[in-house]
Design an enzyme around this catalytic site. Sequence first.
Site, PDB file in Angstrom:
ATOM      1  N   GLY A  87      39.095  41.793  47.697  1.00 52.83           N
ATOM      2  CA  GLY A  87      39.235  42.919  46.788  1.00 52.83           C
ATOM      3  C   GLY A  87      37.895  43.280  46.178  1.00 52.83           C
ATOM      4  O   GLY A  87      36.983  42.442  46.132  1.00 52.83           O
ATOM      5  N   GLN A 130      32.006  46.768  40.211  1.00 50.19           N
ATOM      6  CA  GLN A 130      31.227  45.709  40.852  1.00 50.19           C
ATOM      7  C   GLN A 130      30.075  46.248  41.695  1.00 50.19           C
ATOM      8  O   GLN A 130      29.162  45.515  42.045  1.00 50.19           O
ATOM      9  CB  GLN A 130      32.131  44.843  41.750  1.00 50.19           C
ATOM     10  CG  GLN A 130      33.104  44.008  40.960  1.00 50.19           C
ATOM     11  CD  GLN A 130      33.967  43.171  41.893  1.00 50.19           C
ATOM     12  OE1 GLN A 130      34.951  43.645  42.425  1.00 50.19           O
ATOM     13  NE2 GLN A 130      33.571  41.923  42.111  1.00 50.19           N
ATOM     14  N   CYS A 153      35.361  35.122  42.297  1.00 51.39           N
ATOM     15  CA  CYS A 153      35.026  36.540  42.183  1.00 51.39           C
ATOM     16  C   CYS A 153      33.637  36.754  42.775  1.00 51.39           C
ATOM     17  O   CYS A 153      32.727  35.957  42.510  1.00 51.39           O
ATOM     18  CB  CYS A 153      35.040  36.945  40.707  1.00 51.39           C
ATOM     19  SG  CYS A 153      34.533  38.644  40.438  1.00 51.39           S
ATOM     20  N   LEU A 154      33.481  37.819  43.554  1.00 50.19           N
ATOM     21  CA  LEU A 154      32.177  38.097  44.172  1.00 50.19           C
ATOM     22  C   LEU A 154      31.096  38.331  43.114  1.00 50.19           C
ATOM     23  O   LEU A 154      29.920  38.121  43.377  1.00 50.19           O
ATOM     24  CB  LEU A 154      32.280  39.333  45.085  1.00 50.19           C
ATOM     25  CG  LEU A 154      33.183  39.190  46.319  1.00 50.19           C
ATOM     26  CD1 LEU A 154      33.354  40.541  47.013  1.00 50.19           C
ATOM     27  CD2 LEU A 154      32.623  38.158  47.285  1.00 50.19           C
ATOM     28  N   HIS A 188      43.536  41.190  39.349  1.00 49.02           N
ATOM     29  CA  HIS A 188      42.112  40.848  39.279  1.00 49.02           C
ATOM     30  C   HIS A 188      41.245  42.116  39.327  1.00 49.02           C
ATOM     31  O   HIS A 188      40.332  42.286  38.518  1.00 49.02           O
ATOM     32  CB  HIS A 188      41.777  39.905  40.445  1.00 49.02           C
ATOM     33  CG  HIS A 188      40.360  39.449  40.497  1.00 49.02           C
ATOM     34  ND1 HIS A 188      39.990  38.138  40.303  1.00 49.02           N
ATOM     35  CD2 HIS A 188      39.198  40.129  40.739  1.00 49.02           C
ATOM     36  CE1 HIS A 188      38.666  38.045  40.410  1.00 49.02           C
ATOM     37  NE2 HIS A 188      38.166  39.230  40.686  1.00 49.02           N
ATOM     38  N   GLU A 189      41.584  43.031  40.256  1.00 53.43           N
ATOM     39  CA  GLU A 189      40.762  44.240  40.406  1.00 53.43           C
ATOM     40  C   GLU A 189      40.982  45.225  39.254  1.00 53.43           C
ATOM     41  O   GLU A 189      40.042  45.882  38.810  1.00 53.43           O
ATOM     42  CB  GLU A 189      41.034  44.921  41.755  1.00 53.43           C
ATOM     43  CG  GLU A 189      40.753  44.052  42.986  1.00 53.43           C
ATOM     44  CD  GLU A 189      39.425  43.321  42.956  1.00 53.43           C
ATOM     45  OE1 GLU A 189      38.457  43.841  42.372  1.00 53.43           O
ATOM     46  OE2 GLU A 189      39.352  42.199  43.492  1.00 53.43           O
ATOM     47  N   HIS A 236      38.931  44.225  36.473  1.00 46.95           N
ATOM     48  CA  HIS A 236      37.537  44.662  36.650  1.00 46.95           C
ATOM     49  C   HIS A 236      37.302  46.064  36.089  1.00 46.95           C
ATOM     50  O   HIS A 236      36.321  46.292  35.387  1.00 46.95           O
ATOM     51  CB  HIS A 236      37.153  44.677  38.136  1.00 46.95           C
ATOM     52  CG  HIS A 236      36.559  43.388  38.624  1.00 46.95           C
ATOM     53  ND1 HIS A 236      35.424  42.829  38.068  1.00 46.95           N
ATOM     54  CD2 HIS A 236      36.921  42.578  39.642  1.00 46.95           C
ATOM     55  CE1 HIS A 236      35.139  41.710  38.724  1.00 46.95           C
ATOM     56  NE2 HIS A 236      36.028  41.527  39.673  1.00 46.95           N
TER      57      HIS A 236
END
Length: 170
Positions: free
Chosen positions: A46, A51, A93-94, A135-136, A139
Amino acid sequence: MAVLEILKYPHAKLKKRCVEVEEIDEDVRKLIQDMTETMYDSNGVGLAASQVGDSRRVIVLDVSPIDPLHGLVALINPEIISEEEDIDHEEGCLSVPDCLEKIKRKLKVHVRGMSPEGRPVEFGAEGILAIALQHEIDHINGILILDRISGLKRNLYRDKLKKKKKEEEG
Ligand SMILES: [Zn+2]
């Protein structure tokens, strides 16, 4: 299409609440394409616009490496309209490298938003897709997994980052 740079904690743009997309045009669709390519390039499941330094409420997900029943999902202005059943889920998480923590999530969510073609969409999700959506959407509200763990764990992570930075600087 282009692979974009993924911002890392503590970049200020990751803390910003993203703004609603007013008009779904070619520019938004290009952002979605680039985000999709960036997500696949970094083996993520995702990615949220914040991000990659964009302040629009756009997310892409593809949880098929974990749950092959689902494919690529791109959502504009997504929102969770209902949720049920608590679950603790270990997440990375990236934008938060070397951090894997148990996060409190809901097992099932109902989500609505707009498709890249500009159509309203609404669906229920369960398991990894539901968790990835939470999660997204976190963000684009400026919330990172670090905001959902204890202060003690957050400090440990910050210390780890500092140490790593020092080592890299030599
Ligand atoms: Zn993330």
